[in-house]
Structures are given as C-alpha cells and as structure tokens.
Design a protein around this motif. Structure first.
Motif, PDB file in Angstrom:
ATOM      1  N   CYS A  28       0.850  -1.188   0.000  1.00 17.03           N
ATOM      2  CA  CYS A  28       0.000   0.000   0.000  1.00 17.03           C
ATOM      3  C   CYS A  28       0.888   1.241   0.000  1.00 17.03           C
ATOM      4  CB  CYS A  28      -0.909   0.007   1.227  1.00 17.03           C
ATOM      5  SG  CYS A  28      -2.038   1.414   1.204  1.00 17.03           S
ATOM      6  N   LEU A  30      -0.108   4.210   0.790  1.00 13.67           N
ATOM      7  CA  LEU A  30      -0.543   5.142   1.833  1.00 13.67           C
ATOM      8  C   LEU A  30       0.019   4.709   3.187  1.00 13.67           C
ATOM      9  CD1 LEU A  30      -4.321   5.722   0.936  1.00 13.67           C
ATOM     10  CD2 LEU A  30      -2.313   6.920   0.116  1.00 13.67           C
ATOM     11  N   LYS A  31      -0.003   5.624   4.104  1.00 13.16           N
ATOM     12  CA  LYS A  31       0.387   5.309   5.485  1.00 13.16           C
ATOM     13  C   LYS A  31      -0.672   5.922   6.383  1.00 13.16           C
ATOM     14  CE  LYS A  31       4.472   3.361   4.789  1.00 13.16           C
ATOM     15  NZ  LYS A  31       4.011   2.873   3.494  1.00 13.16           N
ATOM     16  N   CYS A  32      -1.889   5.382   6.290  1.00 15.63           N
ATOM     17  CA  CYS A  32      -2.979   5.936   7.094  1.00 15.63           C
ATOM     18  C   CYS A  32      -2.620   5.818   8.579  1.00 15.63           C
ATOM     19  CB  CYS A  32      -4.284   5.192   6.841  1.00 15.63           C
ATOM     20  SG  CYS A  32      -4.783   5.227   5.114  1.00 15.63           S
ATOM     21  N   TYR A  34      -4.482   5.584  10.961  1.00 19.97           N
ATOM     22  CA  TYR A  34      -5.376   4.642  11.651  1.00 19.97           C
ATOM     23  C   TYR A  34      -5.319   3.229  11.082  1.00 19.97           C
ATOM     24  CZ  TYR A  34      -8.367   5.675   7.630  1.00 19.97           C
ATOM     25  OH  TYR A  34      -8.844   5.846   6.370  1.00 19.97           O
ATOM     26  N   CYS A  35      -4.356   2.955  10.208  1.00 21.58           N
ATOM     27  CA  CYS A  35      -4.316   1.648   9.541  1.00 21.58           C
ATOM     28  C   CYS A  35      -4.360   0.504  10.566  1.00 21.58           C
ATOM     29  CB  CYS A  35      -3.035   1.529   8.715  1.00 21.58           C
ATOM     30  SG  CYS A  35      -2.991  -0.005   7.769  1.00 21.58           S
ATOM     31  N   THR A  40       0.074  -5.123   5.873  1.00 22.30           N
ATOM     32  CA  THR A  40      -0.168  -5.204   4.422  1.00 22.30           C
ATOM     33  C   THR A  40       0.548  -4.069   3.671  1.00 22.30           C
ATOM     34  OG1 THR A  40      -2.160  -3.819   4.469  1.00 22.30           O
ATOM     35  CG2 THR A  40      -2.488  -6.179   4.752  1.00 22.30           C
ATOM     36  N   GLN A  41       1.117  -3.104   4.381  1.00 22.10           N
ATOM     37  CA  GLN A  41       1.655  -1.915   3.707  1.00 22.10           C
ATOM     38  C   GLN A  41       2.907  -2.194   2.864  1.00 22.10           C
ATOM     39  OE1 GLN A  41       2.248   0.975   6.830  1.00 22.10           O
ATOM     40  NE2 GLN A  41       0.059   1.401   7.033  1.00 22.10           N
ATOM     41  N   GLY A  77      -4.260  -3.784   2.046  1.00 19.26           N
ATOM     42  CA  GLY A  77      -3.372  -3.080   1.131  1.00 19.26           C
ATOM     43  C   GLY A  77      -4.114  -2.193   0.158  1.00 19.26           C
ATOM     44  N   SER A 105      -8.765   2.759  -2.447  1.00 11.22           N
ATOM     45  CA  SER A 105      -8.820   4.203  -2.214  1.00 11.22           C
ATOM     46  C   SER A 105      -8.320   4.942  -3.463  1.00 11.22           C
ATOM     47  CB  SER A 105      -8.005   4.579  -0.986  1.00 11.22           C
ATOM     48  OG  SER A 105      -6.722   4.023  -1.070  1.00 11.22           O
ATOM     49  N   LYS A 149     -10.564   8.761   2.420  1.00 12.07           N
ATOM     50  CA  LYS A 149      -9.885   8.921   3.719  1.00 12.07           C
ATOM     51  C   LYS A 149     -10.157  10.277   4.358  1.00 12.07           C
ATOM     52  CE  LYS A 149      -7.588   5.119   2.847  1.00 12.07           C
ATOM     53  NZ  LYS A 149      -7.846   3.917   3.632  1.00 12.07           N
TER      54      LYS A 149
HETATM   55  S1  SF4 Z   1      -3.882  -0.669   4.007  1.00 10.00           S
HETATM   56 FE1  SF4 Z   1      -5.671   0.666   3.952  1.00 10.00          FE
HETATM   57  S2  SF4 Z   1      -5.719   1.663   5.951  1.00 10.00           S
HETATM   58 FE2  SF4 Z   1      -3.679   0.737   5.705  1.00 10.00          FE
HETATM   59  S3  SF4 Z   1      -2.404   2.391   4.890  1.00 10.00           S
HETATM   60 FE3  SF4 Z   1      -3.222   1.280   3.134  1.00 10.00          FE
HETATM   61  S4  SF4 Z   1      -5.114   2.339   2.575  1.00 10.00           S
HETATM   62 FE4  SF4 Z   1      -4.546   3.009   4.603  1.00 10.00          FE
END
Ligand code: SF4
Length: 268
Positions: A28, A30-32, A34-35, A40-41, A77, A105, A149
């Motif tokens: 992934c 992104l680095k949300c 709240y992940c 999975t990142q 992810g 997303s 998001k």
């Molecule tokens: S896996 Fe989902 S929640 Fe986690 S960082 Fe990626 S988009 Fe954001």
C-alpha cells in the motif's frame, strides 16, 4: 504474471453484497495513521499467487455466491498497486461468471505503484496512461467499494501521507462501473468526526449519487495497536480513543439524509 496476496478470507459478509471470498493484496502506498492492517503496507512479502490460483479458490464458493448475490472482493493493502495482475485476473473472473468487488482508495495504476507514484506524476501523457488503465479495469467491476480517507488535500496528506488527486480521479471514473458503489469512510476522533468534514464528504460524492448504493461511516477502533506492536512499530494513534459507534452511526444517517434530499431535488 503473479500477484502478491497478503491473505484471503472465505465467507466474508462485510466487503460487498452477499457472501464473498475476500483477497487482501500485499502493498500500500498510503500510510494511514489509523491503519489496522499495517502488515499489508510493505510491497514485499505475502504469498505469490497466479490468477488461476485465485480463481481455483474462488470457484469453490460459487454456490454461496449464487444464493447470496455474492462473489469475490479484491481488497488490500491497495489492490490498484497490482494493476497488471488485476488486468489478467478480472477478465478471467468474468468468464467464470464471478461477480467482482474492488475495495480501493484509488492509489495505483502503474505496473508497480512504487515506480509510478500517481499523485506525484506531472506529465500529461503518464496521467493519461494511468487513467486509461484504471478505466479499463473498472469496466469489469460489479461493485466498487471506494474508501475516502479525508476531504481536503492538507488533511488527507496529514492522515495518509498522500494528497487527494488519485481519489478524485477514481470518483470521476465511477460512471464506467457497471454496478453500484459503496462509499466508505473511517471516522477518527479529532480528525474527521465533525460536521464540516461530513458536509465536504457529501459535496464530494453527491455528483455520483445515482451510482451510490450505500455510505458506510466506519468507527475507528484499536485493533491495529497489537499489530503495530508485533511489527515493532509505534501505533501512530496510540493516544487516540476509539470512535464512539453511536456518533459514527449518527453521521452516517446525516449523510444518508443529505443524499436522499439531493436525490429528491434531482428527480422531483
Ligand atoms: S492498508 Fe488501507 S488503511 Fe492501511 S495504509 Fe493502506 S489504505 Fe490506509
């Protein structure tokens, strides 16, 4: 070409209509903050699977899909990171008559997103190519689960580390989807639990209302904290409390009401 799959779940009931086999793709961009699936990142890791492997698993549950209106959900992810794999997989699923839900997303579009960062792309030709890829892929999708998001660039950047452009681009592609769209939004105390955010979210999605079947405001929970510990990372929202479920539901109803009023105005 193979995909990298973090894990999969059979008999899923929450990620799209009916009973679903949900494949969580690895990686992934992104680095949300709240992940709750930080494992999975990373793009590396996960199991390598071919499209045939995925289909062989999905086919076992076909009777359940038929009876419940379900199918397969590709989640992550961020599944669009593995666009080339999905371009192979989706037509094969269609041939098997398996309904496809895509949970995204919008952050992807290249052969490997780590090489082509959509939100940092500046040349028109690359943007055009990525958009074309996305449009082609979405034409196979029966249900889009679009995860929004945040609603402003600056807040999106704070919450995820990236700006909003790919999410906006995905919204514009919604008319290409055969089926319906679920909008999903994680509500986090101190970040998105306010009227302004909800109104801005409404304004963002209202133009696509005729394709939107459901809006889910998902309350932030603390289940990710343990995973951060296991990974030896600090939970970025360690001090943030879980979102009050009733408050999140009230905002969900508020959004539904706004969309209903808009629909009445549009059709009345
Ligand atoms: S896996 Fe989902 S929640 Fe986690 S960082 Fe990626 S988009 Fe954001």
């Amino acid at each position: 070409m193979n995909g990298r799959i973090h894990s999969y779940e059979t008999m899923g009931l929450h990620d799209g209509p009916g009973i679903r086999t949900v494949f969580f793709l690895q990686g992934c961009p992104l680095k949300c903050l709240y992940c709750h699936n930080p494992d999975t990142q990373k793009f590396e890791g996960g199991m390598e699977m071919s499209a045939e492997d995925v289909i062989a698993i999905a086919k076992r549950y076909k009777p359940f899909y038929r009876r419940s209106g379900g199918g397969i959900t590709i989640s992550g992810g961020e599944p669009l990171l593995q666009m080339e794999f999905l371009k192979v997989l989706f037509p094969m699923l269609k041939k098997e008559g398996i309904s496809i839900a895509l949970d995204t997303s919008g952050y992807g579009g290249g052969k490997n997103f780590l090489d082509v960062e959509v939100n940092e792309v500046s040349t028109d030709s690359t943007t055009e190519r990525l958009t074309t890829n996305l449009g082609d892929l979405l034409s196979y999708v029966d249900h889009l689960l679009m995860d929004i998001k945040h609603v402003t660039d600056s807040e999106h950047l704070k919450l995820t580390g990236k700006n909003l452009d790919p999410a906006r681009r995905l919204l514009q592609e919604i008319p290409k989807i055969q089926g319906m769209v679920w909008i999903r939004h994680v509500m986090v105390p101190g970040y998105t639990d306010n009227n302004e955010s909800m109104k801005a979210l409404y304004q963002m999605i209202a133009p696509y209302q005729h394709k939107i079947e459901k809006v889910e405001i998902l309350p932030y929970h603390k289940m990710g904290t343990l995973k951060y510990q296991e990974l030896g990372r600090k939970d970025p929202l360690l001090e943030t409390p879980p979102m009050n479920i009733d408050k999140a539901r009230a905002y969900e109803l508020f959004l539904e009401k706004l969309l209903e009023m808009n629909e009445e105005r549009r059709t009345g």
